[in-house]
Write a protein that holds these residues in place. Structure first.
Motif, PDB file in Angstrom:
ATOM      1  N   GLY A   1     -10.992  17.437   9.269  1.00  0.00           N
ATOM      2  CA  GLY A   1     -11.006  17.338   7.814  1.00  0.00           C
ATOM      3  C   GLY A   1     -10.580  15.961   7.353  1.00  0.00           C
ATOM      4  N   VAL A   2     -10.570  15.748   6.038  1.00  0.00           N
ATOM      5  CA  VAL A   2     -10.205  14.446   5.478  1.00  0.00           C
ATOM      6  C   VAL A   2      -9.060  14.588   4.486  1.00  0.00           C
ATOM      7  CG1 VAL A   2     -12.534  13.506   5.752  1.00  0.00           C
ATOM      8  CG2 VAL A   2     -11.878  14.582   3.589  1.00  0.00           C
ATOM      9  N   ILE A   3      -8.302  13.521   4.331  1.00  0.00           N
ATOM     10  CA  ILE A   3      -7.255  13.419   3.316  1.00  0.00           C
ATOM     11  C   ILE A   3      -7.622  12.252   2.409  1.00  0.00           C
ATOM     12  CG2 ILE A   3      -4.822  12.907   2.876  1.00  0.00           C
ATOM     13  CD1 ILE A   3      -4.178  14.341   5.503  1.00  0.00           C
ATOM     14  N   TYR A   4      -7.591  12.502   1.117  1.00  0.00           N
ATOM     15  CA  TYR A   4      -8.020  11.517   0.129  1.00  0.00           C
ATOM     16  C   TYR A   4      -6.799  10.828  -0.470  1.00  0.00           C
ATOM     17  CZ  TYR A   4     -10.152   9.697  -4.176  1.00  0.00           C
ATOM     18  OH  TYR A   4     -10.568   8.893  -5.208  1.00  0.00           O
ATOM     19  N   ILE A   5      -6.843   9.507  -0.565  1.00  0.00           N
ATOM     20  CA  ILE A   5      -5.753   8.722  -1.154  1.00  0.00           C
ATOM     21  C   ILE A   5      -6.301   7.917  -2.326  1.00  0.00           C
ATOM     22  CG2 ILE A   5      -3.971   6.979  -0.757  1.00  0.00           C
ATOM     23  CD1 ILE A   5      -4.135   7.560   2.210  1.00  0.00           C
ATOM     24  N   SER A   6      -5.664   8.062  -3.478  1.00  0.00           N
ATOM     25  CA  SER A   6      -6.032   7.240  -4.630  1.00  0.00           C
ATOM     26  C   SER A   6      -4.856   7.171  -5.590  1.00  0.00           C
ATOM     27  CB  SER A   6      -7.253   7.813  -5.363  1.00  0.00           C
ATOM     28  OG  SER A   6      -7.518   7.060  -6.529  1.00  0.00           O
ATOM     29  N   PHE A   7      -4.569   5.971  -6.055  1.00  0.00           N
ATOM     30  CA  PHE A   7      -3.529   5.767  -7.058  1.00  0.00           C
ATOM     31  C   PHE A   7      -4.144   5.379  -8.396  1.00  0.00           C
ATOM     32  CE2 PHE A   7      -1.462   4.553  -2.943  1.00  0.00           C
ATOM     33  CZ  PHE A   7      -0.780   5.749  -2.784  1.00  0.00           C
ATOM     34  N   GLY A   8      -5.362   5.869  -8.642  1.00  0.00           N
ATOM     35  CA  GLY A   8      -6.010   5.690  -9.924  1.00  0.00           C
ATOM     36  C   GLY A   8      -6.658   4.327 -10.089  1.00  0.00           C
ATOM     37  N   SER A   9      -7.230   4.135 -11.257  1.00  0.00           N
ATOM     38  CA  SER A   9      -7.965   2.892 -11.546  1.00  0.00           C
ATOM     39  C   SER A   9      -7.086   1.821 -12.160  1.00  0.00           C
ATOM     40  CB  SER A   9      -9.129   3.205 -12.493  1.00  0.00           C
ATOM     41  OG  SER A   9      -8.633   3.717 -13.719  1.00  0.00           O
ATOM     42  N   THR A  10      -5.812   2.131 -12.379  1.00  0.00           N
ATOM     43  CA  THR A  10      -4.928   1.186 -13.063  1.00  0.00           C
ATOM     44  C   THR A  10      -4.103   0.348 -12.098  1.00  0.00           C
ATOM     45  OG1 THR A  10      -4.768   2.669 -14.969  1.00  0.00           O
ATOM     46  CG2 THR A  10      -3.062   0.995 -14.759  1.00  0.00           C
ATOM     47  N   PHE A  11      -3.689   0.947 -10.991  1.00  0.00           N
ATOM     48  CA  PHE A  11      -2.748   0.282 -10.090  1.00  0.00           C
ATOM     49  C   PHE A  11      -3.461  -0.507  -8.988  1.00  0.00           C
ATOM     50  CE2 PHE A  11      -0.600   3.999 -11.824  1.00  0.00           C
ATOM     51  CZ  PHE A  11       0.474   3.373 -12.442  1.00  0.00           C
ATOM     52  N   LYS A  12      -2.886  -1.636  -8.659  1.00  0.00           N
ATOM     53  CA  LYS A  12      -3.444  -2.535  -7.650  1.00  0.00           C
ATOM     54  C   LYS A  12      -2.772  -2.233  -6.312  1.00  0.00           C
ATOM     55  CE  LYS A  12      -4.704  -7.449  -7.350  1.00  0.00           C
ATOM     56  NZ  LYS A  12      -6.134  -7.230  -7.601  1.00  0.00           N
ATOM     57  N   VAL A  13      -3.496  -1.595  -5.414  1.00  0.00           N
ATOM     58  CA  VAL A  13      -2.931  -1.151  -4.141  1.00  0.00           C
ATOM     59  C   VAL A  13      -2.400  -2.324  -3.328  1.00  0.00           C
ATOM     60  CG1 VAL A  13      -3.440   0.026  -1.962  1.00  0.00           C
ATOM     61  CG2 VAL A  13      -4.429   0.871  -4.095  1.00  0.00           C
ATOM     62  N   SER A  14      -3.048  -3.464  -3.432  1.00  0.00           N
ATOM     63  CA  SER A  14      -2.637  -4.624  -2.645  1.00  0.00           C
ATOM     64  C   SER A  14      -1.271  -5.174  -3.058  1.00  0.00           C
ATOM     65  CB  SER A  14      -3.689  -5.735  -2.732  1.00  0.00           C
ATOM     66  OG  SER A  14      -3.909  -6.110  -4.074  1.00  0.00           O
ATOM     67  N   THR A  15      -0.684  -4.650  -4.152  1.00  0.00           N
ATOM     68  CA  THR A  15       0.653  -5.079  -4.561  1.00  0.00           C
ATOM     69  C   THR A  15       1.741  -4.259  -3.890  1.00  0.00           C
ATOM     70  OG1 THR A  15       0.676  -3.578  -6.470  1.00  0.00           O
ATOM     71  CG2 THR A  15      -0.212  -5.791  -6.831  1.00  0.00           C
ATOM     72  N   MET A  16       1.357  -3.245  -3.132  1.00  0.00           N
ATOM     73  CA  MET A  16       2.344  -2.422  -2.443  1.00  0.00           C
ATOM     74  C   MET A  16       3.133  -3.267  -1.434  1.00  0.00           C
ATOM     75  SD  MET A  16       1.733   1.095  -0.238  1.00  0.00           S
ATOM     76  CE  MET A  16       0.915   1.935  -1.590  1.00  0.00           C
ATOM     77  N   GLU A  17       4.434  -3.034  -1.381  1.00  0.00           N
ATOM     78  CA  GLU A  17       5.264  -3.786  -0.450  1.00  0.00           C
ATOM     79  C   GLU A  17       4.787  -3.580   0.988  1.00  0.00           C
ATOM     80  OE1 GLU A  17       9.696  -3.895  -1.604  1.00  0.00           O
ATOM     81  OE2 GLU A  17       8.937  -2.053  -2.524  1.00  0.00           O
ATOM     82  N   LYS A  18       4.946  -4.621   1.792  1.00  0.00           N
ATOM     83  CA  LYS A  18       4.407  -4.633   3.156  1.00  0.00           C
ATOM     84  C   LYS A  18       4.904  -3.432   3.968  1.00  0.00           C
ATOM     85  CE  LYS A  18       4.614  -7.433   7.391  1.00  0.00           C
ATOM     86  NZ  LYS A  18       5.743  -6.764   8.070  1.00  0.00           N
ATOM     87  N   HIS A  19       6.203  -3.151   3.928  1.00  0.00           N
ATOM     88  CA  HIS A  19       6.731  -2.064   4.769  1.00  0.00           C
ATOM     89  C   HIS A  19       6.259  -0.689   4.285  1.00  0.00           C
ATOM     90  CE1 HIS A  19       9.733  -2.179   1.495  1.00  0.00           C
ATOM     91  NE2 HIS A  19      10.025  -0.925   1.813  1.00  0.00           N
ATOM     92  N   LYS A  20       5.973  -0.559   2.995  1.00  0.00           N
ATOM     93  CA  LYS A  20       5.462   0.704   2.486  1.00  0.00           C
ATOM     94  C   LYS A  20       3.984   0.885   2.864  1.00  0.00           C
ATOM     95  CE  LYS A  20       8.634   0.675  -1.454  1.00  0.00           C
ATOM     96  NZ  LYS A  20       9.588   1.638  -0.874  1.00  0.00           N
ATOM     97  N   MET A  21       3.227  -0.200   2.800  1.00  0.00           N
ATOM     98  CA  MET A  21       1.836  -0.123   3.210  1.00  0.00           C
ATOM     99  C   MET A  21       1.732   0.199   4.699  1.00  0.00           C
ATOM    100  SD  MET A  21      -1.194  -2.924   2.749  1.00  0.00           S
ATOM    101  CE  MET A  21      -0.917  -3.033   0.986  1.00  0.00           C
ATOM    102  N   GLU A  22       2.610  -0.399   5.476  1.00  0.00           N
ATOM    103  CA  GLU A  22       2.622  -0.111   6.911  1.00  0.00           C
ATOM    104  C   GLU A  22       2.987   1.346   7.171  1.00  0.00           C
ATOM    105  OE1 GLU A  22       3.576  -4.361   9.079  1.00  0.00           O
ATOM    106  OE2 GLU A  22       5.251  -2.994   8.651  1.00  0.00           O
ATOM    107  N   ALA A  23       3.879   1.901   6.354  1.00  0.00           N
ATOM    108  CA  ALA A  23       4.256   3.301   6.511  1.00  0.00           C
ATOM    109  C   ALA A  23       3.054   4.221   6.291  1.00  0.00           C
ATOM    110  CB  ALA A  23       5.380   3.657   5.540  1.00  0.00           C
ATOM    111  N   VAL A  24       2.260   3.935   5.253  1.00  0.00           N
ATOM    112  CA  VAL A  24       1.069   4.738   4.975  1.00  0.00           C
ATOM    113  C   VAL A  24       0.076   4.620   6.135  1.00  0.00           C
ATOM    114  CG1 VAL A  24      -0.867   5.117   3.410  1.00  0.00           C
ATOM    115  CG2 VAL A  24       1.368   4.494   2.488  1.00  0.00           C
ATOM    116  N   LEU A  25      -0.137   3.407   6.611  1.00  0.00           N
ATOM    117  CA  LEU A  25      -1.096   3.197   7.694  1.00  0.00           C
ATOM    118  C   LEU A  25      -0.622   3.839   8.996  1.00  0.00           C
ATOM    119  CD1 LEU A  25      -2.090  -0.500   6.934  1.00  0.00           C
ATOM    120  CD2 LEU A  25      -3.515   1.532   6.630  1.00  0.00           C
ATOM    121  N   GLU A  26       0.678   3.841   9.232  1.00  0.00           N
ATOM    122  CA  GLU A  26       1.215   4.494  10.426  1.00  0.00           C
ATOM    123  C   GLU A  26       0.988   6.004  10.379  1.00  0.00           C
ATOM    124  OE1 GLU A  26       5.226   3.209  10.395  1.00  0.00           O
ATOM    125  OE2 GLU A  26       4.811   1.281  11.383  1.00  0.00           O
ATOM    126  N   VAL A  27       1.123   6.590   9.195  1.00  0.00           N
ATOM    127  CA  VAL A  27       0.849   8.018   9.031  1.00  0.00           C
ATOM    128  C   VAL A  27      -0.630   8.298   9.271  1.00  0.00           C
ATOM    129  CG1 VAL A  27       0.757   9.903   7.343  1.00  0.00           C
ATOM    130  CG2 VAL A  27       2.791   8.448   7.487  1.00  0.00           C
TER     131      VAL A  27
END
Length: 521
Positions: free
Chosen positions: A284-310
């Protein structure tokens, strides 16, 4: 036979024409996520034969003949992929309140300065009803007043703090969610104190920065606009984008109608690369979206790494809406090499700047939704029975996230606590069979209504036009504040109590000097 058929068609056309309404929609806020939801409602009104004129920043590309646009000049930057993902704090709440109210002032100025809007007011066509977005400005109420048309308010979120009083709704911080803060319906003492302070602050900021300047801006063009708060109390109905199965029971007056989810269309089959990606996902798939307002690339490095590790650890495939992954800049270049390679692993992660969210959530292989808890996406998740991991960032999202958790639709984590362990635990929890079954039950309750939410929104809009002489607001909206909060009653009881205490002292407590004299005698 042919003549009979022509007569039937003509008769039907006459009936449709005679019952069609002339409707004006005013949506002066530039938030695209807001208008995406309202657009569904407006097009449905047009589909049902009503003549629609819409003032907004987003004209319809393939508009039907009875749908007319007045596009506002884009002097303000549309809020799309612009805001950073950061921790919820008092400062972020203050920033949000200042941004919304400042935009409310600016939106009014742009609206009134538009030549086509000015011509519309001068020509003064007959509108049966005016749809006005109830958000950060009351300026449009002045235009509806000049057009002498009844108003139906439209929201794409729960009530803003400055809306309660005008609809006669008593806000109680002990069990009602607050638009900008955490705590849900079971806040702690500290959270209740927070709510009382911020409620007063935000309502004051709205009046000083948005509503009063709106009144002054209208006065530059018209000399007879009543106080905007008085016009707000004359709104016939408010169509509010919530439903008690998600947000819980609360005391709403008869003219506040819950239409949560009216924008959700039937899911269409996926196509192209994304179809192949989903159908080949065995787990199956899991969908990730923080809407059309927020810029995902502004996420702090360690938090982005946490999501990618999951993402790397779980057996599911992931679909992630991202503002732009092609730019060779931080945080992409700073990620670990194995995580950077994950971003381009097309068998594990599908990334795009645009995704058919409804079609993804409606697909049977979608297992969960990692979301910022915007009301639009939350409504879509419950509509299709997809459990949610909610990570609120600002606005109404903390309140929505609390509703998600309390209703059983999902769980919530905060941006400040986003790490691999917490996110992994949250996703695993919502994927448990018992949890998913609870979500399915909630999904059935969400759909179990006497009429669909879209039909409900259309019905009450038409009702307002048919019965424009009546305003069914709560009597509480007209009660003076000192009566609303029982201050006069409390004063009477305190006065009586004071009189009784004073009388008792005079009657039963004699002066000590008299007692001493009697003893000596």
């Amino acid at each position: 036979m042919r003549h009979i058929l022509k007569s039937v068609i003509l008769f039907t056309s006459l009936i449709c024409y005679s019952s069609s309404l002339k409707i004006l929609g005013i949506f002066p806020f530039q938030g695209k996520s807001h208008f995406i939801i309202a657009r569904v409602f407006l097009l449905e009104l047009a589909r049902r034969g009503h003549d629609i004129t819409v003032i907004s920043y987003y004209p319809e590309k393939n508009a039907p003949q009875n749908y007319h646009d007045i596009e506002l000049e884009k002097k303000t930057v549309p809020t799309e992929d612009t805001l950073p993902i950061k921790n919820l704090s008092y400062w972020s709440v203050i920033q949000t309140s200042l941004y919304l109210t400042t935009m409310g002032k600016e939106n009014c100025e742009v609206l009134l300065a538009d030549k086509r809007v000015q011509n519309l007011i001068k020509q003064k066509p007959k509108f049966d009803v005016v749809l006005v977005e109830q958000f950060n400005s009351d300026c449009a109420l002045g235009l509806a007043y000049k057009l002498e048309a009844p108003v139906v308010g439209v929201t794409n979120h729960i009530l803003m703090p400055w809306h309660y009083r005008r609809y006669g709704i008593s806000y109680n911080p002990s069990y009602m969610t607050f638009h900008f803060l955490e705590g849900g319906t079971k806040p702690t003492l500290y959270q209740r104190i927070e709510r009382v302070i911020f409620d007063v602050y935000i309502r004051m900021v709205y009046y000083l920065i948005s509503q009063r300047p709106n009144q002054n801006s209208l006065a530059e063009y018209f000399d007879d606009i009543p106080p905007l708060e008085n016009l707000a109390r004359e709104i016939k109905f408010l169509l509010i984008s919530q439903h008690f199965t998600l947000t819980g029971s609360c005391l709403l007056p008869a003219n506040v109608i819950e239409v949560g989810g009216y924008h959700v269309a039937n899911a269409k089959p996926l196509s192209g690369d994304i179809k192949k990606f989903v159908e080949e996902a065995d787990a199956g798939v899991i969908y990730i979206s923080f809407g059309s307002t927020f810029k995902v690339s502004t996420m702090e490095k360690h938090k982005m790494e946490a999501v990618l590790e999951v993402i790397a650890e779980l057996p599911y495939r992931f679909i992630w809406r991202w503002d732009d992954v092609t730019k060779d800049k931080s945080p992409y270049t700073e990620l670990r090499s194995d995580l950077r390679s994950l971003l381009t692993n097309k068998k594990k992660l599908y990334i795009s700047t645009w995704l058919p969210q409804v079609d993804i959530l409606g697909h049977p292989k979608t297992m969960a939704f990692f979301s910022h808890a915007g009301m639009g996406g939350t409504s879509e998740a419950i509509h299709f029975g997809v459990p949610v991991v909610a990570m609120p960032i600002l606005g109404d999202q903390p309140a929505n996230a609390a509703s998600i958790e309390e209703s059983g639709l999902g769980v919530q984590i905060s941006v400040s606590n986003l790490n691999k362990e917490n996110l992994l635990a949250a996703i695993k929890k919502v994927l448990e069979p018992g949890f998913r079954e609870r979500v399915k039950q909630l999904n059935r309750a969400w759909h179990d209504r006497p009429m669909s939410s879209l039909d409900t929104a259309v019905y009450w809009t038409e009702y307002a036009a048919r019965n424009s002489n009546f305003t069914f607001r709560s009597l509480a909206a007209d009660v003076p504040l000192y009566q609303f909060y029982h201050i006069d009653v409390a004063f009477v009881f305190i006065s009586i109590f004071g009189i009784v205490i004073t009388a008792c002292k005079l009657l039963f407590c004699r002066p000590k000097t008299q007692s001493i004299k009697k003893k000596r005698n």
